[in-house]
Design an enzyme around this catalytic site. Structure first.
Site, PDB file in Angstrom:
ATOM      1  N   ASP A 465      33.590  40.056  38.364  1.00 34.63           N
ATOM      2  CA  ASP A 465      34.931  40.325  38.885  1.00 34.63           C
ATOM      3  C   ASP A 465      35.244  41.820  38.895  1.00 34.63           C
ATOM      4  OD1 ASP A 465      37.420  39.650  39.871  1.00 34.63           O
ATOM      5  OD2 ASP A 465      37.771  38.080  38.397  1.00 34.63           O
ATOM      6  N   ASP A 535      42.127  34.257  45.747  1.00 28.77           N
ATOM      7  CA  ASP A 535      42.662  33.476  44.634  1.00 28.77           C
ATOM      8  C   ASP A 535      43.557  32.363  45.145  1.00 28.77           C
ATOM      9  OD1 ASP A 535      41.344  34.776  42.657  1.00 28.77           O
ATOM     10  OD2 ASP A 535      42.967  36.171  42.196  1.00 28.77           O
TER      11      ASP A 535
HETATM   12  C1  GLA Z   1      40.618  37.322  39.205  1.00 22.98           C
HETATM   13  C2  GLA Z   1      39.804  36.259  39.919  1.00 22.98           C
HETATM   14  C3  GLA Z   1      40.168  34.876  39.426  1.00 22.98           C
HETATM   15  C4  GLA Z   1      39.976  34.814  37.937  1.00 22.98           C
HETATM   16  C5  GLA Z   1      40.784  35.908  37.252  1.00 22.98           C
HETATM   17  C6  GLA Z   1      40.502  35.961  35.769  1.00 22.98           C
HETATM   18  O1  GLA Z   1      41.940  37.272  39.588  1.00 22.98           O
HETATM   19  O2  GLA Z   1      39.959  36.368  41.302  1.00 22.98           O
HETATM   20  O3  GLA Z   1      39.394  33.900  40.067  1.00 22.98           O
HETATM   21  O4  GLA Z   1      38.627  34.921  37.620  1.00 22.98           O
HETATM   22  O5  GLA Z   1      40.489  37.172  37.802  1.00 22.98           O
HETATM   23  O6  GLA Z   1      41.245  36.928  35.135  1.00 22.98           O
END
Ligand code: GLA
Length: 728
Positions: A465, A535
């Site tokens: 990430d 997301d």
């Molecule tokens: C980001 C990702 C999510 C999740 C969060 C965790 O927003 O896009 O899918 O993994 O981080 O903090």
């Protein structure tokens, strides 16, 4: 009325043009793919001109091409009129560069790939620019990048350093750009280009695709069409700030310059070092944007994403199921349920680490990659074992480029973050970004991943990430003179880590994630199996986000998760079948707590997952055809067809309720007109009456299906159907 100046310019243009046509020393350089030719000519003044890009030309016709007047790689100081691809301040302070042709060479890299290098040199300074092209024959994709070097007495400063310029000479130009924001990525908009400059760019430093995507469609003369018209698709393979300029000049030529964003990024280049730009990837089709997408997809599966020949696994991710709030018991339960439902992998998301500063929310612990023993007393190894006992694989979330100020890592290494001294820390999601221009930080980031994987053998998957952008762009590592290098050195540092990880962990699958879809580009994707595009898991929004994304990126790498309803981000309620049907059109996964599902929903999910396995090969390896766009129709549809055209899958969704029902026919594409196909509905909802039933098990010719199509009614908002076609 003609002014004197205009007449003079026109006369100049004509005289120079004629001179080029008849010049005895004409050199023609052709970069060819199966269906495309990109032609360069060298004129009598030894200037390299891009003279043609389009459908393949016969060899005997090449001599008829006029060289044109636009420099293939325009430079500041001598290619006066328009945007420059290259602007250099030389060691002696001279601000001009004039490139003349030196030589070119081609070499075959494989049956499918041919590389061409064109060498240009400054007419006065010892500065060399190499334009490189890899032509992917079958895929009709060209990869272009530039290498700049010199042997001047001292460093030169590069102010502009584009990867490429493409020029066109047509009546009208229509640009489709892709843009968005967090949770609403990859929207599309078409605009007609008018005189002057249109710029699309990112200045975010990382997360190249945060608000605007380094991708475009350019339709020549008419608006873009799916199956007709001359369309160019282009995308930049770079994970940092980028810039694409579209300039319609005084003679209605279009100049398209793509590359790293030069904004505040001047680069001091020492003698005998090479500045290599990222690659710009492009393809041309006279058969519309559908063919452009299929070119990119087949290129990506072979060259652009990691192991594009491997089947992608289904998984259950605990992010929307638990967020930070879990313990060993909760996770063990989810692992069992995931296995029971038929998933192949369990992915543990954020929140599993931090000792002194436990990561119980997004305010602390980032950077401290040791297991939080309060939550997970038996460590990660226990969860890996639990997964393998349940016959599924285990994956883990990491965000190795980042740190919370409230962390042991930050306490130890405050000088590892990107920030400006004498300015307050600028936090985004309570975190800072580590300075990957610093080799020590690169080593550290690599070791985070290496240690996690070696300490816990059996981890099969990483979700990598990156949840913030670069602001306060100061580096404690770069010197005062090279602060502006940070934007570029960061990305190259990042790639060196990704490369190292890949070299050691060839069999670990990796998902590219960046606060949702902030990093979907072909700079990182060669190291990654798949990506998280948003997301936002709301199935309706996903239809649009997936629609845009698949113009350039293949569905096999596009992770799409079924989540709860009402959706956590949009609050929208949609049927479980609709959520599955949308996720099944890409790489299926799930992001919810199975314990909270009703027995009926669990049963439905189990079946749906098995149904996905029946069509997974077609979706992940087939050719994609867009049938009805969600932007222009209330019923949307797309389909995949295997290479041998023996199998196909059609996905269709109704976006809005229509009282008398939507009967829009689905005119199929890509089938073999001679073959007979039997239709079967997949992922049926046992509860609802299906208007498809009369067609169930019926057989039709490919020709009929591509002319008359499949016709059935959809009534309700979020009704959906998946239809499998099998050739007899
Ligand atoms: C980001 C990702 C999510 C999740 C969060 C965790 O927003 O896009 O899918 O993994 O981080 O903090």
């Amino acid at each position: 009325m003609f002014t004197f100046k205009r007449i003079l310019l026109f006369a100049l243009f004509l005289s120079t043009s004629f001179a080029f046509i008849h010049a005895a020393e004409d050199i023609t350089i052709v970069v060819s793919t199966a269906d495309n030719s990109l032609v360069f000519k060298v004129d009598k003044d030894k200037k390299l001109r891009q003279s043609y890009y389009g459908n393949t030309l016969k060899n005997e016709d090449l001599k008829e091409i006029q060289s044109g007047t636009i420099d293939a790689y325009p430079t500041f100081g001598t290619s006066y009129l328009n945007e420059a691809a290259l602007r250099v301040v030389h060691a002696d302070g001279n601000t001009s560069t004039e490139l003349v042709y030196d030589s070119y060479s081609t070499r075959k890299i494989s049956d499918d790939v041919e590389q061409t290098e064109i060498v240009l040199k400054d007419a006065y300074f010892p500065l060399v620019v190499k334009l490189n092209f890899k032509a992917f024959l079958k895929e009709n994709v060209i990869e272009q990048w530039t290498e700049i070097s010199h042997t001047e007495k001292k460093a030169v400063t590069l102010y502009n350093f584009a990867s490429s310029q493409l020029t066109f000479n047509q009546q009208n130009y229509y640009l489709t750009q892709f843009y968005g924001n967090w949770a609403e990525e990859m929207k599309m908009e078409e605009v007609k280009l008018t005189r002057g400059l249109k710029v699309i760019d990112s200045k975010l430093g990382v997360r190249a695709t945060g608000y605007a995507h380094p991708c475009f469609l350019l339709s020549l003369n008419d608006k873009v069409q799916e199956d007709a018209g001359n369309v160019i698709g282009g995308t930049l393979a770079w994970s940092g700030s980028w810039n694409m300029t579209f300039e319609v000049d005084q003679l209605e030529n279009l100049h398209v310059i793509s590359g790293i964003n030069p904004y505040a990024s001047q680069y001091s280049l020492k003698p005998k070092t090479v500045f290599k730009t990222p690659s710009f990837l492009y393809t041309f089709s006279s058969k519309g944007s559908g063919a452009v997408s299929r070119n990119f997809h087949s290129w990506a599966k072979q060259y652009g994403i990691y192991r594009g020949d491997r089947t992608r696994t289904t998984l259950l991710n605990n992010w929307e199921a638990t967020y930070f709030n879990f313990n060993e018991n909760v996770l063990t339960g989810i692992i069992k349920d995931a296995a029971d439902m038929g998933f192949e992998l369990f992915l543990l998301d954020d929140g599993w680490f931090g000792e002194k500063y436990p990561r119980d929310d997004d305010k602390a612990g980032l950077g401290d990659w040791m297991v939080n023993r309060k939550k997970l007393p038996n460590g990660l190894g226990y969860l890996v074992n639990e997964s393998s006992k349940n016959k599924i694989k285990f994956g883990i979330w990491l965000e190795p480029e980042m740190v919370n100020p409230k962390s042991e890592l930050y306490e130890k290494h405050p000088d590892w973050v990107i920030t400006q001294p004498n300015r307050p820390l600028d936090l985004v999601r309570n975190q800072l970004i580590l300075d990957l221009s610093n080799p020590k930080v690169q080593e550290h980031v690599y070791s985070v991943i290496d240690k996690t994987l070696t300490d816990n053998p059996g981890i099969a998957y990483i979700k990598w990430d990156c949840n913030r952008i670069i602001t306060n762009s100061g580096s404690f590592y770069e010197s005062p003179e090279t602060q502006s290098h940070l934007w570029i050195d960061y990305v190259n540092g990042l790639y060196s880590v990704m490369k190292r990880v890949r070299e050691k962990y060839k069999d670990v699958s990796m998902m590219l994630c960046s606060g949702g879809g902030g990093r979907i580009e072909y700079g990182s994707l060669p190291y990654f199996d798949e990506f998280w595009i948003s997301d936002n898991t709301d199935a309706l929004d996903r239809i649009y986000i997936q629609w845009g994304t698949t113009y350039f990126f293949p569905a096999m790498a596009l992770a799409s998760h079924v989540s709860v309803t009402p959706n956590h981000i949009t609050g929208r309620t949609t049927p479980l079948k609709f959520r599955f049907d949308v996720a099944m059109s890409a790489k299926l996964g799930m992001d919810l707590q199975p314990k909270d599902m009703s027995a009926e929903d669990k049963e439905f999910s189990k079946k749906a997952i098995q149904e996905y396995y029946k069509i997974r090969g077609v979706v992940q390896f087939g050719d994609m055809y867009r049938l009805l766009s969600p932007y222009t129709s209330t019923r949307t549809a797309l389909m995949y067809v295997t290479e041998n055209k023996k199998e196909a899958v059609v996905f269709s969704y109704l976006l809005k309720k229509t009282i008398s029902g939507n009967t829009q026919p689905l005119i199929l594409k890509g089938l073999d007109s001679e073959k007979m196909y039997t239709l079967t509905e997949i992922d049926k909802d046992p509860k609802s009456y299906s208007w498809f039933s009369p067609l169930e098990g019926k057989t039709f010719s490919g020709e009929f299906l591509m002319k008359y199509g499949i016709r059935f009614t959809l009534y309700n908002e979020y009704d959906s159907k998946i239809i499998k076609l099998t050739a007899n």
